[in-house]
Design a protein around this motif. Sequence first.
Motif, PDB file in Angstrom:
ATOM      1  N   SER A  88      15.399  36.258 -14.891  1.00 32.35           N
ATOM      2  CA  SER A  88      15.130  35.155 -15.819  1.00 32.35           C
ATOM      3  C   SER A  88      14.868  33.834 -15.103  1.00 32.35           C
ATOM      4  O   SER A  88      14.307  32.908 -15.695  1.00 32.35           O
ATOM      5  CB  SER A  88      16.292  34.983 -16.804  1.00 32.35           C
ATOM      6  OG  SER A  88      17.502  34.700 -16.117  1.00 32.35           O
ATOM      7  N   SER A  89      15.260  33.729 -13.837  1.00 26.49           N
ATOM      8  CA  SER A  89      15.030  32.484 -13.099  1.00 26.49           C
ATOM      9  C   SER A  89      13.662  32.456 -12.419  1.00 26.49           C
ATOM     10  O   SER A  89      13.304  31.467 -11.773  1.00 26.49           O
ATOM     11  CB  SER A  89      16.121  32.290 -12.041  1.00 26.49           C
ATOM     12  OG  SER A  89      16.087  33.340 -11.092  1.00 26.49           O
ATOM     13  N   LEU A  90      12.893  33.545 -12.567  1.00 23.46           N
ATOM     14  CA  LEU A  90      11.574  33.631 -11.952  1.00 23.46           C
ATOM     15  C   LEU A  90      10.501  33.229 -12.938  1.00 23.46           C
ATOM     16  O   LEU A  90      10.642  33.449 -14.146  1.00 23.46           O
ATOM     17  CB  LEU A  90      11.304  35.055 -11.464  1.00 23.46           C
ATOM     18  CG  LEU A  90      12.312  35.653 -10.484  1.00 23.46           C
ATOM     19  CD1 LEU A  90      11.956  37.098 -10.194  1.00 23.46           C
ATOM     20  CD2 LEU A  90      12.372  34.852  -9.202  1.00 23.46           C
ATOM     21  N   ASP A  91       9.397  32.673 -12.423  1.00 22.14           N
ATOM     22  CA  ASP A  91       8.293  32.350 -13.316  1.00 22.14           C
ATOM     23  C   ASP A  91       7.531  33.623 -13.671  1.00 22.14           C
ATOM     24  O   ASP A  91       7.802  34.710 -13.145  1.00 22.14           O
ATOM     25  CB  ASP A  91       7.381  31.261 -12.738  1.00 22.14           C
ATOM     26  CG  ASP A  91       6.555  31.720 -11.532  1.00 22.14           C
ATOM     27  OD1 ASP A  91       6.498  32.936 -11.261  1.00 22.14           O
ATOM     28  OD2 ASP A  91       5.954  30.853 -10.882  1.00 22.14           O
ATOM     29  N   GLU A  92       6.570  33.500 -14.575  1.00 24.36           N
ATOM     30  CA  GLU A  92       5.876  34.673 -15.112  1.00 24.36           C
ATOM     31  C   GLU A  92       5.170  35.468 -14.018  1.00 24.36           C
ATOM     32  O   GLU A  92       5.193  36.704 -14.016  1.00 24.36           O
ATOM     33  CB  GLU A  92       4.873  34.229 -16.185  1.00 24.36           C
ATOM     34  CG  GLU A  92       4.197  35.373 -16.909  1.00 24.36           C
ATOM     35  CD  GLU A  92       3.295  34.891 -18.037  1.00 24.36           C
ATOM     36  OE1 GLU A  92       2.498  35.708 -18.541  1.00 24.36           O
ATOM     37  OE2 GLU A  92       3.377  33.714 -18.412  1.00 24.36           O
ATOM     38  N   GLN A  93       4.531  34.768 -13.084  1.00 24.24           N
ATOM     39  CA  GLN A  93       3.820  35.464 -12.013  1.00 24.24           C
ATOM     40  C   GLN A  93       4.779  36.240 -11.116  1.00 24.24           C
ATOM     41  O   GLN A  93       4.515  37.388 -10.740  1.00 24.24           O
ATOM     42  CB  GLN A  93       3.014  34.477 -11.164  1.00 24.24           C
ATOM     43  CG  GLN A  93       2.187  35.160 -10.079  1.00 24.24           C
ATOM     44  CD  GLN A  93       1.512  34.179  -9.131  1.00 24.24           C
ATOM     45  OE1 GLN A  93       1.881  33.004  -9.070  1.00 24.24           O
ATOM     46  NE2 GLN A  93       0.535  34.652  -8.387  1.00 24.24           N
ATOM     47  N   MET A  94       5.910  35.624 -10.793  1.00 21.00           N
ATOM     48  CA  MET A  94       6.896  36.295  -9.947  1.00 21.00           C
ATOM     49  C   MET A  94       7.456  37.533 -10.635  1.00 21.00           C
ATOM     50  O   MET A  94       7.653  38.574  -9.993  1.00 21.00           O
ATOM     51  CB  MET A  94       8.031  35.333  -9.599  1.00 21.00           C
ATOM     52  CG  MET A  94       7.725  34.379  -8.462  1.00 21.00           C
ATOM     53  SD  MET A  94       7.500  35.188  -6.857  1.00 21.00           S
ATOM     54  CE  MET A  94       9.106  35.927  -6.592  1.00 21.00           C
ATOM     55  N   VAL A  95       7.717  37.437 -11.934  1.00 26.33           N
ATOM     56  CA  VAL A  95       8.226  38.589 -12.687  1.00 26.33           C
ATOM     57  C   VAL A  95       7.210  39.728 -12.657  1.00 26.33           C
ATOM     58  O   VAL A  95       7.552  40.894 -12.438  1.00 26.33           O
ATOM     59  CB  VAL A  95       8.552  38.191 -14.141  1.00 26.33           C
ATOM     60  CG1 VAL A  95       8.851  39.431 -14.987  1.00 26.33           C
ATOM     61  CG2 VAL A  95       9.733  37.231 -14.183  1.00 26.33           C
ATOM     62  N   HIS A  96       5.938  39.369 -12.862  1.00 25.84           N
ATOM     63  CA  HIS A  96       4.866  40.370 -12.861  1.00 25.84           C
ATOM     64  C   HIS A  96       4.761  41.064 -11.507  1.00 25.84           C
ATOM     65  O   HIS A  96       4.708  42.309 -11.426  1.00 25.84           O
ATOM     66  CB  HIS A  96       3.543  39.698 -13.214  1.00 25.84           C
ATOM     67  CG  HIS A  96       2.341  40.575 -13.081  1.00 25.84           C
ATOM     68  ND1 HIS A  96       2.126  41.683 -13.875  1.00 25.84           N
ATOM     69  CD2 HIS A  96       1.282  40.523 -12.215  1.00 25.84           C
ATOM     70  CE1 HIS A  96       1.002  42.276 -13.520  1.00 25.84           C
ATOM     71  NE2 HIS A  96       0.476  41.596 -12.521  1.00 25.84           N
ATOM     72  N   LEU A  97       4.762  40.287 -10.433  1.00 26.98           N
ATOM     73  CA  LEU A  97       4.618  40.859  -9.100  1.00 26.98           C
ATOM     74  C   LEU A  97       5.866  41.626  -8.681  1.00 26.98           C
ATOM     75  O   LEU A  97       5.771  42.653  -7.986  1.00 26.98           O
ATOM     76  CB  LEU A  97       4.287  39.763  -8.096  1.00 26.98           C
ATOM     77  CG  LEU A  97       2.898  39.134  -8.290  1.00 26.98           C
ATOM     78  CD1 LEU A  97       2.730  37.904  -7.410  1.00 26.98           C
ATOM     79  CD2 LEU A  97       1.799  40.141  -7.983  1.00 26.98           C
TER      80      LEU A  97
ATOM     81  N   LYS B 154      14.358  24.927 -13.545  1.00 31.14           N
ATOM     82  CA  LYS B 154      13.026  25.260 -13.043  1.00 31.14           C
ATOM     83  C   LYS B 154      12.927  26.744 -12.729  1.00 31.14           C
ATOM     84  O   LYS B 154      13.816  27.326 -12.122  1.00 31.14           O
ATOM     85  CB  LYS B 154      12.743  24.452 -11.776  1.00 31.14           C
ATOM     86  CG  LYS B 154      11.378  24.728 -11.162  1.00 31.14           C
ATOM     87  CD  LYS B 154      11.225  23.958  -9.868  1.00 31.14           C
ATOM     88  CE  LYS B 154       9.903  24.273  -9.197  1.00 31.14           C
ATOM     89  NZ  LYS B 154       9.770  23.606  -7.885  1.00 31.14           N
ATOM     90  N   LYS B 155      11.840  27.367 -13.147  1.00 30.42           N
ATOM     91  CA  LYS B 155      11.571  28.748 -12.793  1.00 30.42           C
ATOM     92  C   LYS B 155      11.130  28.818 -11.335  1.00 30.42           C
ATOM     93  O   LYS B 155      10.366  27.961 -10.862  1.00 30.42           O
ATOM     94  CB  LYS B 155      10.461  29.322 -13.685  1.00 30.42           C
ATOM     95  CG  LYS B 155      10.821  29.395 -15.168  1.00 30.42           C
ATOM     96  CD  LYS B 155      11.744  30.556 -15.458  1.00 30.42           C
ATOM     97  CE  LYS B 155      11.947  30.720 -16.953  1.00 30.42           C
ATOM     98  NZ  LYS B 155      12.787  31.878 -17.273  1.00 30.42           N
ATOM     99  N   LEU B 156      11.593  29.814 -10.628  1.00 29.05           N
ATOM    100  CA  LEU B 156      11.219  29.971  -9.233  1.00 29.05           C
ATOM    101  C   LEU B 156       9.867  30.655  -9.135  1.00 29.05           C
ATOM    102  O   LEU B 156       9.627  31.695  -9.743  1.00 29.05           O
ATOM    103  CB  LEU B 156      12.269  30.793  -8.489  1.00 29.05           C
ATOM    104  CG  LEU B 156      13.660  30.156  -8.383  1.00 29.05           C
ATOM    105  CD1 LEU B 156      14.599  31.111  -7.674  1.00 29.05           C
ATOM    106  CD2 LEU B 156      13.597  28.834  -7.651  1.00 29.05           C
ATOM    107  N   SER B 157       8.987  30.065  -8.361  1.00 32.06           N
ATOM    108  CA  SER B 157       7.627  30.575  -8.215  1.00 32.06           C
ATOM    109  C   SER B 157       7.454  31.273  -6.882  1.00 32.06           C
ATOM    110  O   SER B 157       8.343  31.268  -6.027  1.00 32.06           O
ATOM    111  CB  SER B 157       6.625  29.417  -8.297  1.00 32.06           C
ATOM    112  OG  SER B 157       6.766  28.568  -7.173  1.00 32.06           O
ATOM    113  N   VAL B 158       6.282  31.863  -6.696  1.00 30.40           N
ATOM    114  CA  VAL B 158       5.941  32.495  -5.418  1.00 30.40           C
ATOM    115  C   VAL B 158       6.107  31.487  -4.292  1.00 30.40           C
ATOM    116  O   VAL B 158       6.684  31.780  -3.252  1.00 30.40           O
ATOM    117  CB  VAL B 158       4.491  33.020  -5.445  1.00 30.40           C
ATOM    118  CG1 VAL B 158       4.094  33.545  -4.081  1.00 30.40           C
ATOM    119  CG2 VAL B 158       4.338  34.108  -6.495  1.00 30.40           C
ATOM    120  N   TYR B 159       5.623  30.280  -4.503  1.00 29.89           N
ATOM    121  CA  TYR B 159       5.681  29.261  -3.451  1.00 29.89           C
ATOM    122  C   TYR B 159       7.125  28.899  -3.130  1.00 29.89           C
ATOM    123  O   TYR B 159       7.510  28.796  -1.972  1.00 29.89           O
ATOM    124  CB  TYR B 159       4.917  28.010  -3.880  1.00 29.89           C
ATOM    125  CG  TYR B 159       4.990  26.899  -2.855  1.00 29.89           C
ATOM    126  CD1 TYR B 159       4.273  26.990  -1.668  1.00 29.89           C
ATOM    127  CD2 TYR B 159       5.792  25.784  -3.055  1.00 29.89           C
ATOM    128  CE1 TYR B 159       4.347  26.000  -0.714  1.00 29.89           C
ATOM    129  CE2 TYR B 159       5.880  24.787  -2.098  1.00 29.89           C
ATOM    130  CZ  TYR B 159       5.154  24.900  -0.937  1.00 29.89           C
ATOM    131  OH  TYR B 159       5.240  23.910   0.012  1.00 29.89           O
TER     132      TYR B 159
END
Length: 244
Positions: free
Chosen positions: A200-209, A6-11
């Motif tokens: 690589s373990s972060l989701d797209e939004q987390m990578v962007h931020l 699972k990708k890690l998200s902001v939440y």
Amino acid sequence: MEGTSKKLSVYDLSKTDSGLLQSKELYQYILNTSVYPNEAEVLKDLRQATASHPGHVMLSAADEGPLMSLLLKLVNAQKTIEIGVYTGYSLLITALSLPKDGKVIAIDPNRSYFELGLPFFKRAEVEHKVEYIESMALPVLDKLLEDRKNEGSFDYAFVDADKSNYTNYHERLMKLVKVGGIILYDNTLWSGTVAWEDDSSLDEQMVHLRAIFIDLNKKLASDSRIQISQLPVGDGLTMCMRLC
């Protein structure tokens, strides 16, 4: 079979109860020793009321509160700006720390969130200190700058809003906040991910931020107009004092 990691998200990353500290016990010690004993009852009640709200991850960290209050009093703040309000925990800290005739312009596009916290402002009898503006922040800041009297007239600003505009906010606030005034930027260590070598373990939004904060931190560190201190409280808090 493809991997199911699972990708890690902001939440996911904001659910931690140890802040940026690696030890939950040490973080709890800080809260129990110096934060919670001095937290006004009305602040505690607002924080607890917000904890059950679906957007509770936007709540300012409790350990930021004492620092914010101390800074406001050290600079004898009378006139302040807050960009990003949510239910108003940090805004209430500001209103409680300002003198009776102090004012804070609070800007947020979602008044319904602020309405949840408004009863606590009324209970604390500080509602009169708050000028709430329901809007995106940049148009409001630009409007303020149309009046030359507003330049250098603010003592303090706190920014906890849309991260992609932090740099834009900074340029406006550098004109609005006086020399010697304080600007605080929240979330600047972004759950510690700004120091990660592998995202690589972060989701797209987390990578962007994460990329936004890495860029912001570099810009603030090299801005000769300010003196900064990046503090590992909450999710990372950068304190800037305007020098010129």
